[in-house]
Enzyme design. Structure first.
Site, PDB file in Angstrom:
ATOM      1  N   ARG A 190     -67.674  -9.841  62.790  1.00  0.00           N
ATOM      2  CA  ARG A 190     -68.017 -10.043  61.243  1.00  0.00           C
ATOM      3  C   ARG A 190     -69.648 -10.054  60.933  1.00  0.00           C
ATOM      4  O   ARG A 190     -69.912  -9.776  60.099  1.00  0.00           O
ATOM      5  CB  ARG A 190     -67.065 -11.309  60.751  1.00  0.00           C
ATOM      6  CG  ARG A 190     -67.755 -11.454  59.353  1.00  0.00           C
ATOM      7  CD  ARG A 190     -66.702 -12.508  58.633  1.00  0.00           C
ATOM      8  NE  ARG A 190     -66.348 -13.620  59.587  1.00  0.00           N
ATOM      9  CZ  ARG A 190     -67.085 -14.648  59.652  1.00  0.00           C
ATOM     10  NH1 ARG A 190     -68.370 -14.701  59.006  1.00  0.00           N
ATOM     11  NH2 ARG A 190     -66.851 -15.805  60.358  1.00  0.00           N
ATOM     12  N   TYR A 244     -67.331   1.062  36.574  1.00  0.00           N
ATOM     13  CA  TYR A 244     -66.211   1.342  37.123  1.00  0.00           C
ATOM     14  C   TYR A 244     -65.390  -0.196  36.567  1.00  0.00           C
ATOM     15  O   TYR A 244     -66.011  -1.151  36.722  1.00  0.00           O
ATOM     16  CB  TYR A 244     -66.239   1.448  38.346  1.00  0.00           C
ATOM     17  CG  TYR A 244     -65.030   1.030  39.158  1.00  0.00           C
ATOM     18  CD1 TYR A 244     -63.717   1.883  38.845  1.00  0.00           C
ATOM     19  CD2 TYR A 244     -64.823   0.148  40.063  1.00  0.00           C
ATOM     20  CE1 TYR A 244     -62.524   1.752  39.765  1.00  0.00           C
ATOM     21  CE2 TYR A 244     -63.865  -0.132  40.968  1.00  0.00           C
ATOM     22  CZ  TYR A 244     -62.615   0.656  40.710  1.00  0.00           C
ATOM     23  OH  TYR A 244     -61.326   0.360  41.339  1.00  0.00           O
ATOM     24  N   ASP A 296     -75.140   2.040  41.569  1.00  0.00           N
ATOM     25  CA  ASP A 296     -74.173   2.599  42.179  1.00  0.00           C
ATOM     26  C   ASP A 296     -74.201   3.969  42.120  1.00  0.00           C
ATOM     27  O   ASP A 296     -74.218   4.744  41.163  1.00  0.00           O
ATOM     28  CB  ASP A 296     -72.656   2.130  41.395  1.00  0.00           C
ATOM     29  CG  ASP A 296     -71.648   2.518  42.006  1.00  0.00           C
ATOM     30  OD1 ASP A 296     -71.432   3.619  42.770  1.00  0.00           O
ATOM     31  OD2 ASP A 296     -70.719   1.675  41.818  1.00  0.00           O
ATOM     32  N   LYS A 303     -65.253   7.268  48.656  1.00  0.00           N
ATOM     33  CA  LYS A 303     -65.160   8.634  47.973  1.00  0.00           C
ATOM     34  C   LYS A 303     -65.822   9.735  48.607  1.00  0.00           C
ATOM     35  O   LYS A 303     -65.298  10.182  49.667  1.00  0.00           O
ATOM     36  CB  LYS A 303     -65.815   8.218  46.606  1.00  0.00           C
ATOM     37  CG  LYS A 303     -65.095   7.196  46.106  1.00  0.00           C
ATOM     38  CD  LYS A 303     -63.896   7.103  45.463  1.00  0.00           C
ATOM     39  CE  LYS A 303     -63.228   6.008  45.123  1.00  0.00           C
ATOM     40  NZ  LYS A 303     -63.589   4.908  44.580  1.00  0.00           N
TER      41      LYS A 303
HETATM   42  C1  3LM Z   1     -61.846   5.471  40.749  1.00  0.00           C
HETATM   43  N1  3LM Z   1     -63.471   4.042  41.961  1.00  0.00           N
HETATM   44  O1  3LM Z   1     -60.735   6.146  40.715  1.00  0.00           O
HETATM   45  P1  3LM Z   1     -63.680   0.836  46.347  1.00  0.00           P
HETATM   46  N2  3LM Z   1     -67.887   2.088  42.273  1.00  0.00           N
HETATM   47  C2  3LM Z   1     -67.597   3.185  41.754  1.00  0.00           C
HETATM   48  C3  3LM Z   1     -66.334   3.505  41.811  1.00  0.00           C
HETATM   49  O2  3LM Z   1     -65.636   4.396  41.094  1.00  0.00           O
HETATM   50  C4  3LM Z   1     -65.299   2.605  42.618  1.00  0.00           C
HETATM   51  C5  3LM Z   1     -65.934   1.647  43.136  1.00  0.00           C
HETATM   52  C6  3LM Z   1     -67.258   1.131  42.786  1.00  0.00           C
HETATM   53  C7  3LM Z   1     -62.181   4.400  41.728  1.00  0.00           C
HETATM   54  C8  3LM Z   1     -61.084   3.619  42.453  1.00  0.00           C
HETATM   55  S1  3LM Z   1     -59.255   2.633  40.845  1.00  0.00           S
HETATM   56  C9  3LM Z   1     -58.020   1.370  41.377  1.00  0.00           C
HETATM   57  C10 3LM Z   1     -59.554   3.356  42.317  1.00  0.00           C
HETATM   58  C11 3LM Z   1     -68.326   3.874  40.798  1.00  0.00           C
HETATM   59  C12 3LM Z   1     -63.867   2.989  42.720  1.00  0.00           C
HETATM   60  C13 3LM Z   1     -64.910   0.487  43.963  1.00  0.00           C
HETATM   61  O3  3LM Z   1     -63.551  -0.837  46.332  1.00  0.00           O
HETATM   62  O4  3LM Z   1     -64.031   1.509  47.612  1.00  0.00           O
HETATM   63  O5  3LM Z   1     -62.337   1.385  45.624  1.00  0.00           O
HETATM   64  O6  3LM Z   1     -64.907   1.129  45.085  1.00  0.00           O
HETATM   65  O7  3LM Z   1     -62.630   5.352  39.949  1.00  0.00           O
END
Ligand code: 3LM
Length: 392
Positions: free
Chosen positions: A57, A110, A182, A207
């Site tokens: 961790r 987001y 971001d 992504k």
């Molecule tokens: C999406 N987005 O489909 P994770 N910052 C940005 C993001 O687009 C996202 C995160 C952070 C999407 C996920 S929606 C339930 C699915 C600009 C995520 C968060 O925690 O790795 O999902 O990232 O737009």
């Protein structure tokens, strides 16, 4: 080894750090803990007086290799890996704020980031507001005595609006306020916010960095002093860290980031132009389109327009959903940046948690769709889109 070009570093950076016994693929150190030679040696590691791993961790060799690689990609001093993009966002925002502080945000974020900001306001009285940040004067007037973080998505999910990262960072510096960007929609291949003045870059590594739809992960990069502090506080003690296996999958996926991004960008450019001409479509939002309101800013801060296109279906929500249901090759799924072309309906999916009033202010109608253009032949993606559009 002196620093090489992006396409080279993304394959090689951090490899030397491991005792890999000549293995070309880095070992997955699938261990929770590390054995100390002596009690004194363990005590020294905890006191920071001796180099070495303690517990996964806190740090793990496979994860550390990924952290070194992403730091190099973003041109930052130190990288941190998290169990999800949201683990990264929450560790950074909670680490930079305390009760009474204010976070100034770009005009949209987001959906789960919106949820986190709401939670921080309700539970910890850390307030926020959304702002276009369109020019210096209005930005200055939005900064309060309590503003301790400026939080920016660019492009903003899913409206594709851009924020001038260089301008915002320059103004924020005058006030001594850190800027967090971001960079998920661009990946470091298309945009490097640290180079133009921001303080911390965040990624949902789920992504484009991963690229294959098989990892949930988050990354953050910035100055060594700040990131080390966050590593020892909100990363370690909230504990949303990445597993060694996910770090290994990301190291593997990232090697092809430049070639994948080139293809995503080429495909998206062709498809955006075709969508714009189709009578069933309006408001194509794509930073590479010459009619995009921030086309000049896109050219200034992004090396290419990316693989995401948002657009509205002429008609209503039911027609948008009918269109989605008529697609065959394109998958109905949230997330983005995968080899497969994905489509989602932000108002009922990624941004469903955002109250309607805020959604309208952000520009997310229920006719808006977001297309994550994949790596398939663009002709096949278009054939699928055109067939479904023609049924409307
Ligand atoms: C999406 N987005 O489909 P994770 N910052 C940005 C993001 O687009 C996202 C995160 C952070 C999407 C996920 S929606 C339930 C699915 C600009 C995520 C968060 O925690 O790795 O999902 O990232 O737009």
């Amino acid at each position: 080894m002196d620093t090489k070009r992006f396409e080279t570093e993304v394959i090689h950076k951090g490899y030397h750090a491991l005792q890999h016994h000549g293995s070309l693929s880095p070992p997955i150190f699938q261990t929770s803990t590390f054995v100390f030679d002596t009690a004194e040696s363990g005590a020294k590691r905890f006191a920071g007086e001796e180099e070495g791993f303690i517990y996964s961790r806190l740090s793990n060799p496979t994860v550390a290799m990924l952290e070194e690689r992403i730091a190099s990609m973003e041109n930052g001093e130190k990288g941190l890996a998290f169990g999800s993009g949201m683990a990264a966002v929450s560790a950074i925002l909670l680490g930079l704020t305390k009760t009474g502080d204010h976070i100034l945000c770009s005009e949209g974020v987001y959906g789960c980031t919106f949820g986190l900001l709401t939670l921080m306001e309700e539970k910890y009285h850390i307030t926020h507001n959304f702002h276009s940040m369109s020019d210096e004067d209005s930005l200055r007037s939005a900064i309060t005595d309590y503003t301790t973080v400026i939080y920016v998505e660019s492009p903003i999910n899913p409206t594709m609006k851009l924020v001038d990262i260089e301008m915002v960072s320059r103004v924020a510096k005058e006030y001594g306020i850190p800027v967090v960007v971001d960079n998920t929609f661009c990946s470091p291949y298309l945009q490097r916010p640290l180079d133009i003045g921001c303080d911390v870059v965040i990624h949902s590594a789920t992504k484009y960095l991963c690229g294959h739809g098989d990892v949930i992960g988050g990354l953050a990069v910035g100055k060594k002093e700040l990131l080390s502090h966050l590593a020892m506080t909100t990363q370690k003690d909230i504990g949303g860290v990445m597993s060694p296996f996910d770090a290994w999958l990301l190291l593997r996926g990232m090697k092809t980031l430049p070639v994948r991004m080139d293809r995503h960008c080429d495909n998206a450019k062709k498809l955006a132009a075709l969508l714009k001409e189709h009578p069933a479509v309006e408001n194509v939002l794509f930073p590479g389109d010459e009619d995009f309101p921030q086309y000049e800013l896109a050219k200034k801060q992004m090396s290419n327009a990316g693989g995401l296109i948002s657009f509205e279906i002429k008609g209503n929500k039911a027609m948008a959903q009918k269109f989605m249901n008529s697609l065959e090759l394109i998958k109905i799924a949230v997330s983005l940046g995968d080899a497969e072309t994905l489509i989602q309906h932000p108002s009922t999916m990624t941004h469903a948690v955002v109250p309607e009033e805020n959604r309208m202010q952000m520009g997310i109608s229920d006719r808006l769709l977001r297309l994550s253009v994949g790596l398939e032949a663009w002709e096949d993606i278009w054939a699928d889109l055109e067939k479904a559009l023609n049924q409307l």
